[in-house]
Each structure stands twice: as C-alpha cells, then as structure tokens.
Design a protein around this motif. Structure first.
Motif, PDB file in Angstrom:
ATOM      1  N   HIS A 104       4.257  -0.447  41.710  1.00 27.53           N
ATOM      2  CA  HIS A 104       4.598  -1.320  42.831  1.00 27.53           C
ATOM      3  C   HIS A 104       4.051  -0.688  44.107  1.00 27.53           C
ATOM      4  CE1 HIS A 104       8.232  -3.406  40.684  1.00 27.53           C
ATOM      5  NE2 HIS A 104       7.159  -3.350  39.926  1.00 27.53           N
ATOM      6  N   HIS A 105       4.256  -1.348  45.244  1.00 20.32           N
ATOM      7  CA  HIS A 105       3.742  -0.781  46.490  1.00 20.32           C
ATOM      8  C   HIS A 105       4.598  -1.187  47.675  1.00 20.32           C
ATOM      9  CE1 HIS A 105       1.860  -4.493  48.152  1.00 20.32           C
ATOM     10  NE2 HIS A 105       1.768  -4.818  46.880  1.00 20.32           N
ATOM     11  N   SER A 106       4.453  -0.426  48.748  1.00 21.50           N
ATOM     12  CA  SER A 106       5.156  -0.737  49.991  1.00 21.50           C
ATOM     13  C   SER A 106       4.518  -1.970  50.626  1.00 21.50           C
ATOM     14  CB  SER A 106       5.089   0.455  50.944  1.00 21.50           C
ATOM     15  OG  SER A 106       3.744   0.722  51.309  1.00 21.50           O
ATOM     16  N   ASP A 107       5.237  -2.603  51.521  1.00 20.84           N
ATOM     17  CA  ASP A 107       4.745  -3.771  52.256  1.00 20.84           C
ATOM     18  C   ASP A 107       4.234  -4.871  51.326  1.00 20.84           C
ATOM     19  OD1 ASP A 107       4.249  -5.182  54.649  1.00 20.84           O
ATOM     20  OD2 ASP A 107       2.137  -4.592  54.601  1.00 20.84           O
ATOM     21  N   CYS A 108       4.938  -5.082  50.234  1.00 17.67           N
ATOM     22  CA  CYS A 108       4.532  -6.109  49.264  1.00 17.67           C
ATOM     23  C   CYS A 108       4.925  -7.495  49.759  1.00 17.67           C
ATOM     24  CB  CYS A 108       5.177  -5.844  47.912  1.00 17.67           C
ATOM     25  SG  CYS A 108       4.608  -6.974  46.615  1.00 17.67           S
ATOM     26  N   PRO A 139      10.823  -1.603  46.922  1.00 18.41           N
ATOM     27  CA  PRO A 139       9.874  -1.304  45.839  1.00 18.41           C
ATOM     28  C   PRO A 139      10.323  -0.185  44.901  1.00 18.41           C
ATOM     29  CG  PRO A 139       8.977  -0.589  47.952  1.00 18.41           C
ATOM     30  CD  PRO A 139      10.235  -1.353  48.241  1.00 18.41           C
ATOM     31  N   ARG A 140      11.044   0.806  45.399  1.00 17.64           N
ATOM     32  CA  ARG A 140      11.493   1.886  44.521  1.00 17.64           C
ATOM     33  C   ARG A 140      12.565   1.392  43.557  1.00 17.64           C
ATOM     34  NH1 ARG A 140       9.582   3.375  48.980  1.00 17.64           N
ATOM     35  NH2 ARG A 140       8.268   5.210  49.189  1.00 17.64           N
ATOM     36  N   ALA A 141      13.512   0.636  44.069  1.00 16.02           N
ATOM     37  CA  ALA A 141      14.544   0.063  43.197  1.00 16.02           C
ATOM     38  C   ALA A 141      13.937  -0.970  42.246  1.00 16.02           C
ATOM     39  CB  ALA A 141      15.644  -0.580  44.039  1.00 16.02           C
ATOM     40  N   ALA A 142      12.946  -1.723  42.727  1.00 13.96           N
ATOM     41  CA  ALA A 142      12.300  -2.740  41.893  1.00 13.96           C
ATOM     42  C   ALA A 142      11.534  -2.098  40.736  1.00 13.96           C
ATOM     43  CB  ALA A 142      11.366  -3.604  42.738  1.00 13.96           C
ATOM     44  N   VAL A 143      10.825  -0.998  41.010  1.00 11.93           N
ATOM     45  CA  VAL A 143      10.073  -0.350  39.936  1.00 11.93           C
ATOM     46  C   VAL A 143      11.039   0.242  38.912  1.00 11.93           C
ATOM     47  CG1 VAL A 143       9.674   2.031  40.756  1.00 11.93           C
ATOM     48  CG2 VAL A 143       7.881   0.843  39.548  1.00 11.93           C
ATOM     49  N   ALA A 144      12.151   0.779  39.365  1.00 11.08           N
ATOM     50  CA  ALA A 144      13.160   1.307  38.439  1.00 11.08           C
ATOM     51  C   ALA A 144      13.753   0.185  37.594  1.00 11.08           C
ATOM     52  CB  ALA A 144      14.253   2.042  39.206  1.00 11.08           C
ATOM     53  N   ALA A 145      13.999  -0.974  38.205  1.00 12.29           N
ATOM     54  CA  ALA A 145      14.527  -2.124  37.464  1.00 12.29           C
ATOM     55  C   ALA A 145      13.519  -2.613  36.427  1.00 12.29           C
ATOM     56  CB  ALA A 145      14.897  -3.255  38.429  1.00 12.29           C
ATOM     57  N   ASP A 146      12.245  -2.626  36.789  1.00 13.17           N
ATOM     58  CA  ASP A 146      11.226  -3.094  35.850  1.00 13.17           C
ATOM     59  C   ASP A 146      11.030  -2.109  34.693  1.00 13.17           C
ATOM     60  OD1 ASP A 146      10.859  -5.474  37.135  1.00 13.17           O
ATOM     61  OD2 ASP A 146       8.909  -4.975  37.988  1.00 13.17           O
ATOM     62  N   VAL A 147      11.089  -0.814  34.977  1.00 16.04           N
ATOM     63  CA  VAL A 147      11.001   0.172  33.903  1.00 16.04           C
ATOM     64  C   VAL A 147      12.185  -0.004  32.953  1.00 16.04           C
ATOM     65  CG1 VAL A 147      11.158   2.649  33.386  1.00 16.04           C
ATOM     66  CG2 VAL A 147       9.562   1.829  35.126  1.00 16.04           C
ATOM     67  N   ALA A 148      13.380  -0.219  33.499  1.00 19.84           N
ATOM     68  CA  ALA A 148      14.556  -0.444  32.658  1.00 19.84           C
ATOM     69  C   ALA A 148      14.387  -1.708  31.817  1.00 19.84           C
ATOM     70  CB  ALA A 148      15.811  -0.540  33.530  1.00 19.84           C
ATOM     71  N   ALA A 149      13.799  -2.749  32.404  1.00 21.32           N
ATOM     72  CA  ALA A 149      13.561  -3.986  31.651  1.00 21.32           C
ATOM     73  C   ALA A 149      12.606  -3.738  30.489  1.00 21.32           C
ATOM     74  CB  ALA A 149      13.009  -5.069  32.581  1.00 21.32           C
ATOM     75  N   SER A 163       6.402   4.973  32.778  1.00 24.45           N
ATOM     76  CA  SER A 163       6.710   5.547  34.086  1.00 24.45           C
ATOM     77  C   SER A 163       6.649   4.468  35.153  1.00 24.45           C
ATOM     78  CB  SER A 163       5.749   6.685  34.424  1.00 24.45           C
ATOM     79  OG  SER A 163       4.427   6.219  34.467  1.00 24.45           O
ATOM     80  N   GLY A 164       7.208   4.790  36.318  1.00 22.90           N
ATOM     81  CA  GLY A 164       7.203   3.866  37.443  1.00 22.90           C
ATOM     82  C   GLY A 164       6.710   4.561  38.700  1.00 22.90           C
ATOM     83  N   LEU A 165       5.739   3.930  39.370  1.00 21.52           N
ATOM     84  CA  LEU A 165       5.128   4.499  40.559  1.00 21.52           C
ATOM     85  C   LEU A 165       5.227   3.525  41.721  1.00 21.52           C
ATOM     86  CD1 LEU A 165       1.731   5.610  38.924  1.00 21.52           C
ATOM     87  CD2 LEU A 165       3.877   6.905  39.019  1.00 21.52           C
ATOM     88  N   VAL A 166       5.210   4.059  42.927  1.00 17.84           N
ATOM     89  CA  VAL A 166       5.132   3.238  44.133  1.00 17.84           C
ATOM     90  C   VAL A 166       4.000   3.776  44.995  1.00 17.84           C
ATOM     91  CG1 VAL A 166       6.284   2.491  46.258  1.00 17.84           C
ATOM     92  CG2 VAL A 166       7.565   2.555  44.109  1.00 17.84           C
ATOM     93  N   TYR A 167       3.087   2.883  45.357  1.00 15.79           N
ATOM     94  CA  TYR A 167       1.953   3.209  46.217  1.00 15.79           C
ATOM     95  C   TYR A 167       2.335   2.870  47.649  1.00 15.79           C
ATOM     96  CZ  TYR A 167      -2.725   2.720  48.301  1.00 15.79           C
ATOM     97  OH  TYR A 167      -3.833   2.820  49.099  1.00 15.79           O
ATOM     98  N   ASP A 168       2.115   3.810  48.555  1.00 14.17           N
ATOM     99  CA  ASP A 168       2.406   3.592  49.975  1.00 14.17           C
ATOM    100  C   ASP A 168       1.117   3.128  50.647  1.00 14.17           C
ATOM    101  OD1 ASP A 168       2.738   3.917  52.793  1.00 14.17           O
ATOM    102  OD2 ASP A 168       4.339   5.357  52.430  1.00 14.17           O
ATOM    103  N   VAL A 169       1.098   1.869  51.109  1.00 13.68           N
ATOM    104  CA  VAL A 169      -0.130   1.321  51.694  1.00 13.68           C
ATOM    105  C   VAL A 169      -0.485   2.010  53.014  1.00 13.68           C
ATOM    106  CG1 VAL A 169       0.084  -0.919  50.545  1.00 13.68           C
ATOM    107  CG2 VAL A 169       1.034  -0.617  52.835  1.00 13.68           C
ATOM    108  N   ALA A 170       0.463   2.657  53.657  1.00 21.27           N
ATOM    109  CA  ALA A 170       0.195   3.332  54.933  1.00 21.27           C
ATOM    110  C   ALA A 170      -0.445   4.701  54.740  1.00 21.27           C
ATOM    111  CB  ALA A 170       1.486   3.470  55.746  1.00 21.27           C
ATOM    112  N   THR A 171      -0.150   5.376  53.622  1.00 19.64           N
ATOM    113  CA  THR A 171      -0.667   6.726  53.407  1.00 19.64           C
ATOM    114  C   THR A 171      -1.661   6.822  52.256  1.00 19.64           C
ATOM    115  OG1 THR A 171       1.074   7.346  51.840  1.00 19.64           O
ATOM    116  CG2 THR A 171       1.522   7.707  54.210  1.00 19.64           C
TER     117      THR A 171
END
Length: 187
Positions: A104-108, A139-149, A163-171
C-alpha cells in the motif's frame, strides 16, 4: 506527436534494447521465468511496484487495483494465476522461497472515498457496517487488514511468505508493516 505515438516510440526503443541484450522473455509454453513473488499494489501512477521495488522482468507477478487491496476480484485473479501455473507445470519460486507481498502507499486516492461507504462496500463486496474492518483511511492498518485477510484464504500455499509494506510517496521509502512469515503456521 500524440501520447500513443510517444508510447509506441518508447516501446520500439525498449524492444531494441531487449533484443540487443538477449533478454526477451520465453513463451509461456516454453518455460515460465523463475517468479519469486507476487506483489499486490495500487493502480496509482506514482507507485509502480516494479520500479519501487527494483523488480526485473520475470522476477515477480505484479497485480494492481484501486488501493492495492485484497478484494474478492483479486482473490479470483490469484486463483486463475495459480491455475495457469498448474497447467504450465511451473512452480512459483522454481522450488525456492516464494513471497506474496501486499504493498500500500501513503496519500492513496482510495482514502478520499471514505465519505462514500456504499461505493466502497460494493468494491470490497461487504456490507456497509463491515466497511470499518477495511481500514480505508490508514495505509498501515489497511495493509495489516489485507495480510490478515490473505491468511484466512484456505487455498493459498501455507509455506509462501506473506508480508505487508507501505510506500511513502513523500520519501520514496518502503516500510515493512507486517514482517514476512509463512501464510500458515506449520501444524
């Protein structure tokens, strides 16, 4: 020059580089590449999983949808992908370690739809009163929910690493939110 013409010219240059480097992909009937991962990511143009994770052709299957979310439609596609592999007699990972990655990513953009529960409930194919479980705004809670699913899907190979990752579009940095672990614990 039209956008399409520009894309076609870029493809010509790409094809020439592939031929020169002898990196053309074999046909599906010949032999599948040694795919090491499936990455589920968002359709957002800023977050191409192949670029973000430095993937090369043949290294991973990249599946993209709105939000990079685990939906019934995506699960159906995973099933079809698995069946294609069976028919082609190809084992994911070529017998080695295989990863299923949710990115997932920030600012989605999907977060901007939080005020339209009927639309999101339809997308996830859940009742509106269960929409909070999808954690659309975080996005962090969403990726955890999707991994659990995914862990709850009985047909996925239990030894695959998930695994679950979050990409930060700012960095442009990727954060590991859910550490890689087998989909199911050994019994």
């Amino acid at each position: 020059m039209s956008e399409l013409q520009s894309l076609l010219e870029r493809n010509s240059a790409f094809a020439a580089r592939q031929v020169a480097a002898d990196t053309l992909m074999p046909s599906l009937s010949a032999q599948l590449p040694h795919v090491k991962a499936i990455v589920v990511g968002c359709a957002d143009m800023r977050v191409d999983p192949a670029l973000v994770l430095g993937l090369v052709p043949g290294e991973a299957v990249v599946m993209r949808n709105i939000g990079g979310r685990i939906t019934p439609g995506l699960l159906e596609q995973l099933g079809l992908l698995g069946r294609i592999g069976e028919v082609a007699e190809a084992a994911p990972g070529g017998g080695g370690e295989f990863h299923l990655v949710v990115l997932h990513h920030s600012d989605c953009g999907i977060t901007r739809l939080a005020g339209d529960p009927a639309l999101l409930a339809g997308y996830f194919q859940v009742a509106e009163d269960r929409l909070a479980e999808k954690r659309v705004g975080d996005p962090r809670a969403a990726v955890a929910a999707d991994v659990a699913a995914l862990r709850a899907v009985p047909g996925l190979p239990p030894a695959w690493l998930l695994s679950g990752l979050v990409y930060d579009v700012a960095t442009a940095r990727v954060e590991v939110v859910v550490q890689p672990a087998p989909i199911a614990s050994p019994a």
